[in-house]
Write a protein that holds these residues in place. Structure first.
Motif, PDB file in Angstrom:
ATOM      1  N   ALA A 153       8.053  -2.365  -6.931  1.00 35.68           N
ATOM      2  CA  ALA A 153       6.602  -2.449  -6.762  1.00 35.68           C
ATOM      3  C   ALA A 153       6.026  -1.109  -6.331  1.00 35.68           C
ATOM      4  O   ALA A 153       4.950  -0.693  -6.783  1.00 35.68           O
ATOM      5  CB  ALA A 153       6.266  -3.527  -5.738  1.00 35.68           C
ATOM      6  N   ALA A 154       6.744  -0.408  -5.447  1.00 33.39           N
ATOM      7  CA  ALA A 154       6.288   0.909  -4.986  1.00 33.39           C
ATOM      8  C   ALA A 154       6.296   1.925  -6.115  1.00 33.39           C
ATOM      9  O   ALA A 154       5.426   2.801  -6.191  1.00 33.39           O
ATOM     10  CB  ALA A 154       7.168   1.389  -3.835  1.00 33.39           C
ATOM     11  N   ARG A 173      -4.383  10.241  -0.202  1.00 35.37           N
ATOM     12  CA  ARG A 173      -4.727   9.422  -1.363  1.00 35.37           C
ATOM     13  C   ARG A 173      -3.880   8.171  -1.325  1.00 35.37           C
ATOM     14  O   ARG A 173      -2.736   8.195  -0.867  1.00 35.37           O
ATOM     15  CB  ARG A 173      -4.478  10.198  -2.662  1.00 35.37           C
ATOM     16  CG  ARG A 173      -5.340  11.446  -2.804  1.00 35.37           C
ATOM     17  CD  ARG A 173      -4.758  12.371  -3.863  1.00 35.37           C
ATOM     18  NE  ARG A 173      -4.510  11.665  -5.115  1.00 35.37           N
ATOM     19  CZ  ARG A 173      -3.479  11.922  -5.910  1.00 35.37           C
ATOM     20  NH1 ARG A 173      -2.589  12.833  -5.567  1.00 35.37           N
ATOM     21  NH2 ARG A 173      -3.325  11.264  -7.045  1.00 35.37           N
ATOM     22  N   SER A 174      -4.416   7.048  -1.822  1.00 36.60           N
ATOM     23  CA  SER A 174      -3.671   5.803  -1.712  1.00 36.60           C
ATOM     24  C   SER A 174      -3.928   4.896  -2.902  1.00 36.60           C
ATOM     25  O   SER A 174      -4.942   5.014  -3.603  1.00 36.60           O
ATOM     26  CB  SER A 174      -4.037   5.074  -0.419  1.00 36.60           C
ATOM     27  OG  SER A 174      -5.397   4.694  -0.433  1.00 36.60           O
ATOM     28  N   LYS A 175      -2.984   4.000  -3.112  1.00 35.20           N
ATOM     29  CA  LYS A 175      -3.098   2.929  -4.094  1.00 35.20           C
ATOM     30  C   LYS A 175      -2.528   1.667  -3.461  1.00 35.20           C
ATOM     31  O   LYS A 175      -1.634   1.726  -2.612  1.00 35.20           O
ATOM     32  CB  LYS A 175      -2.310   3.257  -5.364  1.00 35.20           C
ATOM     33  CG  LYS A 175      -2.956   4.299  -6.265  1.00 35.20           C
ATOM     34  CD  LYS A 175      -4.098   3.695  -7.052  1.00 35.20           C
ATOM     35  CE  LYS A 175      -4.678   4.716  -8.030  1.00 35.20           C
ATOM     36  NZ  LYS A 175      -5.829   4.142  -8.782  1.00 35.20           N
ATOM     37  N   GLN A 176      -3.032   0.521  -3.887  1.00 33.53           N
ATOM     38  CA  GLN A 176      -2.513  -0.730  -3.384  1.00 33.53           C
ATOM     39  C   GLN A 176      -2.521  -1.767  -4.486  1.00 33.53           C
ATOM     40  O   GLN A 176      -3.244  -1.648  -5.471  1.00 33.53           O
ATOM     41  CB  GLN A 176      -3.310  -1.228  -2.185  1.00 33.53           C
ATOM     42  CG  GLN A 176      -4.762  -1.571  -2.483  1.00 33.53           C
ATOM     43  CD  GLN A 176      -5.490  -2.012  -1.233  1.00 33.53           C
ATOM     44  OE1 GLN A 176      -5.323  -1.462  -0.162  1.00 33.53           O
ATOM     45  NE2 GLN A 176      -6.307  -3.047  -1.371  1.00 33.53           N
ATOM     46  N   LEU A 183      -0.451   6.691  -8.833  1.00 34.52           N
ATOM     47  CA  LEU A 183      -1.007   7.655  -7.883  1.00 34.52           C
ATOM     48  C   LEU A 183      -0.748   9.104  -8.285  1.00 34.52           C
ATOM     49  O   LEU A 183      -1.648   9.948  -8.203  1.00 34.52           O
ATOM     50  CB  LEU A 183      -0.416   7.380  -6.497  1.00 34.52           C
ATOM     51  CG  LEU A 183      -1.152   7.931  -5.276  1.00 34.52           C
ATOM     52  CD1 LEU A 183      -2.587   7.451  -5.242  1.00 34.52           C
ATOM     53  CD2 LEU A 183      -0.437   7.509  -4.001  1.00 34.52           C
ATOM     54  N   VAL A 184       0.467   9.408  -8.698  1.00 35.02           N
ATOM     55  CA  VAL A 184       0.816  10.813  -8.996  1.00 35.02           C
ATOM     56  C   VAL A 184       1.109  11.058 -10.460  1.00 35.02           C
ATOM     57  O   VAL A 184       1.274  12.210 -10.876  1.00 35.02           O
ATOM     58  CB  VAL A 184       2.020  11.269  -8.147  1.00 35.02           C
ATOM     59  CG1 VAL A 184       1.754  11.079  -6.676  1.00 35.02           C
ATOM     60  CG2 VAL A 184       3.297  10.541  -8.542  1.00 35.02           C
ATOM     61  N   VAL A 242       0.846  -1.199   0.000  1.00 33.79           N
ATOM     62  CA  VAL A 242       0.000   0.000   0.000  1.00 33.79           C
ATOM     63  C   VAL A 242       0.877   1.242   0.000  1.00 33.79           C
ATOM     64  O   VAL A 242       1.875   1.318   0.724  1.00 33.79           O
ATOM     65  CB  VAL A 242      -0.919   0.024   1.245  1.00 33.79           C
ATOM     66  CG1 VAL A 242      -1.842   1.235   1.206  1.00 33.79           C
ATOM     67  CG2 VAL A 242      -1.724  -1.249   1.340  1.00 33.79           C
ATOM     68  N   LEU A 243       0.492   2.220  -0.801  1.00 33.36           N
ATOM     69  CA  LEU A 243       1.190   3.504  -0.842  1.00 33.36           C
ATOM     70  C   LEU A 243       0.193   4.623  -0.573  1.00 33.36           C
ATOM     71  O   LEU A 243      -0.845   4.700  -1.240  1.00 33.36           O
ATOM     72  CB  LEU A 243       1.860   3.712  -2.200  1.00 33.36           C
ATOM     73  CG  LEU A 243       2.550   5.064  -2.425  1.00 33.36           C
ATOM     74  CD1 LEU A 243       3.767   5.203  -1.505  1.00 33.36           C
ATOM     75  CD2 LEU A 243       2.964   5.239  -3.881  1.00 33.36           C
TER      76      LEU A 243
END
Length: 660
Positions: A487-488, A467-470, A495-496, A456-457
């Motif tokens: 992966a990150a 805000r997040s993404k996984q 995300l950005v 998860v980021l």
């Protein structure tokens, strides 16, 4: 008899009814009675100046050497020899060195992006702009202490309250020892289990003072608190939770000369013992043995409090420091609590404390004891009953041991210099990935089957919503910093956006200003894989695995060259995560093309079946979630979310982000 809780006005008749509860054979002979057991005894062990003690032992320094621990420009720990020079956590490093020129200054370990193995290192002056603090060494030492406690008290509940604190529920071991000391109580009378126990022997059946050598006894008579002292003079800097406030602590009779304390204790000598007194004395003896073992085996000194519940045990643990323990008997609770400034008690400060002080013109616990439950709930809501209880030392929270395997791991960085361009995220993704790799590797040393399901980021722009993404986190032989970082990077791009996309929109005036002030990278769904469960690597032959390792080494070297050439690890698009051939299929249910890149396998069809099963599990989880919604209509329009208005006592507390 007048209520010992009497305050400004007439107190409730039930205020003191449980200070000397009737203890029956049922209470003694039954296990698992829970928090309302009148024989309940809790303890809190608090490590003395923990961070400083950790560094003193790591460096092999004599305990008499004055030492402080710093994090950037702030002091986070001051050992007791340094406090003798008047140094406190509020001091600047320069002023601390002026007071004690031979002071030893240690900076906490940090993660350095240039360290290839992702391990935290010690440097004299790390840069907060490029490095990230690591507290992993302190967590590791804390775990050693917890393990000693559990070893000394098998079967008892030991709850890690913070990095330097542990709650212990002594109730069950105490119950067993009472039966061992007084075997005649194991057989109830013919009248039944609900008959009260006979009075205990005057000296607890030990032929002497029951409290001798067990620590400081809070006098039943009580004594007015006097001059305020700074909390750092006594408290442990590492803990985020304090019995009073995080500013001041008040001196109790424990700070009086020894002859005065002895005189106070002698006033209680003729008071008959209760069975709860016996229970407290046994718990104090057990706590003393545990603390001695920690000191002998690991070198750490601790202070402790022993009382009827968690709140009182924590409160009394700071009664007399250091390397000491304090016992609070039920009869001493009212006079001990009454003179305390209530706003110094945890959760009773801030807006709530101010409102209570202004509403009732009160300053101390005693000033509020005459307030009825009805009046308190009328003005502060029904939930304010816990305020009424805490003021009387009532706490029904359990000592609950936390599971050994944490379900999540996280690494977070608040940025002094915000990220203003997507390319600037590369540096911090690499550092956070390094911390996660280090922590996962350490956890897997104890539990090799441990593996996270999801990466998860989270990013936060200034004070905006996070805000997040996984994404699912694939299994590999070793979760290296590079592996996690790649992966990150993929999540970061989702995300950005990419560098090129951001530059393009910015040139056209369509890009919002980027100002990312916090980045969080974490694992969720950390679990032990079942025995016999195979990852995708389980389908590789030995020769395939060797070929894969050579390919990974080559790609890793090639990737490093690319990063050096580009000057950043975040590229203008998703990172190449693995190399090899592609397994893919189109899901007939959702229509998505599901794809995974892997090496060649002996049984391609079997590997594809695994991929399909994993995707089917995803749909199954969604079906369960929908089923849990009851008869919710999927076609119903989403209601616009409004701001939730806190009511009652909740309005005095601001929402707090989870600790990371």
């Amino acid at each position: 008899m007048a209520s010992p809780w009497k305050g400004k006005a007439r107190a409730q008749e039930t205020d003191a009814e449980d200070l000397n509860p009737v203890i029956t054979y049922r209470h003694l002979l039954s296990s698992g009675l829970g928090v309302r057991n009148p024989l309940r005894v809790c303890g809190l062990s608090d490590m003395d100046a923990f961070y400083a003690s950790c560094e003193q032992l790591r460096l092999g320094l004599d305990p008499s050497v004055p030492l402080i621990v710093r994090q950037w420009d702030a002091l986070i720990a001051v050992n007791y020899p340094a406090r003798e020079y008047g140094i406190s956590r509020m001091d600047k490093i320069a002023s601390a060195l002026q007071r004690c020129p031979h002071l030893r200054v240690v900076h906490v370990a940090t993660f350095d992006p240039n360290v290839p193995d992702a391990k935290p290192t010690y440097t004299d002056s790390p840069n907060s702009v490029t490095h990230k603090v690591s507290l992993d060494y302190y967590r590791k030492e804390s775990k050693k202490i917890m393990n000693v406690f559990k070893e000394m008290l098998p079967g008892a509940e030991v709850e890690r309250a913070s990095i330097d604190e542990a709650f212990i529920d002594f109730t069950e071991p105490v119950r067993r020892q009472i039966l061992a000391h007084f075997p005649n109580l194991a057989t109830p009378p013919p009248e039944g289990l609900d008959i009260p126990l006979p009075p205990p022997p005057r000296e607890g059946g030990q032929g002497g003072n029951i409290w001798s050598g067990l620590g400081t006894l809070v006098p039943i008579s009580g004594k007015p608190l006097c001059k305020p002292k700074k909390l750092e003079d006594f408290g442990d800097e590492e803990s985020n939770e304090y019995p009073l406030s995080d500013e001041d602590e008040y001196v109790s009779s424990a700070d009086a000369p020894d002859h005065v304390q002895s005189s106070e204790a002698s006033l209680d000598a003729d008071r008959p013992l209760t069975w709860h007194d016996i229970a407290l004395s046994i718990a104090a003896s057990l706590m003393l043995e545990m603390r001695d073992e920690v000191k002998t085996r690991l070198g750490y000194t601790t202070s402790a409090g022993i009382a009827r519940n968690k709140f009182l045990a924590k409160l009394v643990a700071s009664y007399k420091k250091r390397d000491s323990q304090t016992i609070l008997r039920n009869a001493a609770i009212p006079n001990y609590l009454r003179p305390l400034p209530f706003q110094k008690i945890r959760f009773l400060g801030g807006k709530l404390g101010t409102a209570l002080a202004e509403t009732y013109e009160a300053q101390t616990v005693g000033d509020l004891l005459g307030i009825s439950i009805e009046d308190l709930q009328r003005k502060f809501g029904e939930s304010s009953i816990w305020v009424w209880e805490i003021l009387r030392g009532i706490d029904l929270s359990e000592v609950k041991e936390k599971p050994p395997i944490t379900k999540s791991m996280g690494a977070s960085k608040n940025l002094q210099h915000p990220i203003t361009h997507p390319s600037e995220g590369a540096h911090w993704l690499r550092i956070l990935a390094g911390e996660l790799a280090f922590r996962l590797q350490e956890a897997r040393e104890e539990n090799p089957g441990l593996w996270p399901k999801t990466l998860v980021l989270h990013v936060r722009q200034a004070y905006d919503t996070t805000r997040s993404k996984q994404a699912p986190f694939p299994f590999t032989r070793a979760a290296s910093m590079d592996f996690i970082c790649k992966a990150a990077e993929r999540l970061w791009v989702e995300l950005v956006g990419t560098n090129a996309e951001y530059d393009k929109h910015k040139a056209k005036g369509r890009a919002a200003a980027m100002k990312i002030t916090n980045v969080f990278l974490g694992f969720t769904g950390v679990e032990t894989r079942a025995a016999g469960q195979r990852s995708i690597e389980g389908f590789f032959s030995d020769s395939d695995r060797q070929s894969k390792r050579k390919a990974e080494d080559g790609v890793r070297a090639e990737g490093s060259d690319k990063r050096r050439a580009l000057g950043a690890s975040v590229r203008d698009g998703p990172a190449e995560f693995e190399v090899g051939t592609s397994l893919s299929f189109r899901c007939p249910r959702c229509g998505q093309q599901v794809r995974r890149v892997i090496d060649e396998v002996d049984d391609r069809e079997a590997a594809l079946d695994v991929l399909k099963m994993e995707h089917d599990d995803f749909h199954y989880a969604q079906d369960l979630a929908r089923a849990g919604d009851g008869n919710a209509n999927p076609n119903e329009k989403r209601r616009k979310k409004g701001k939730v208005v806190a009511k009652g006592i909740a309005k005095f507390f601001s929402p707090v982000a989870p600790k990371r």
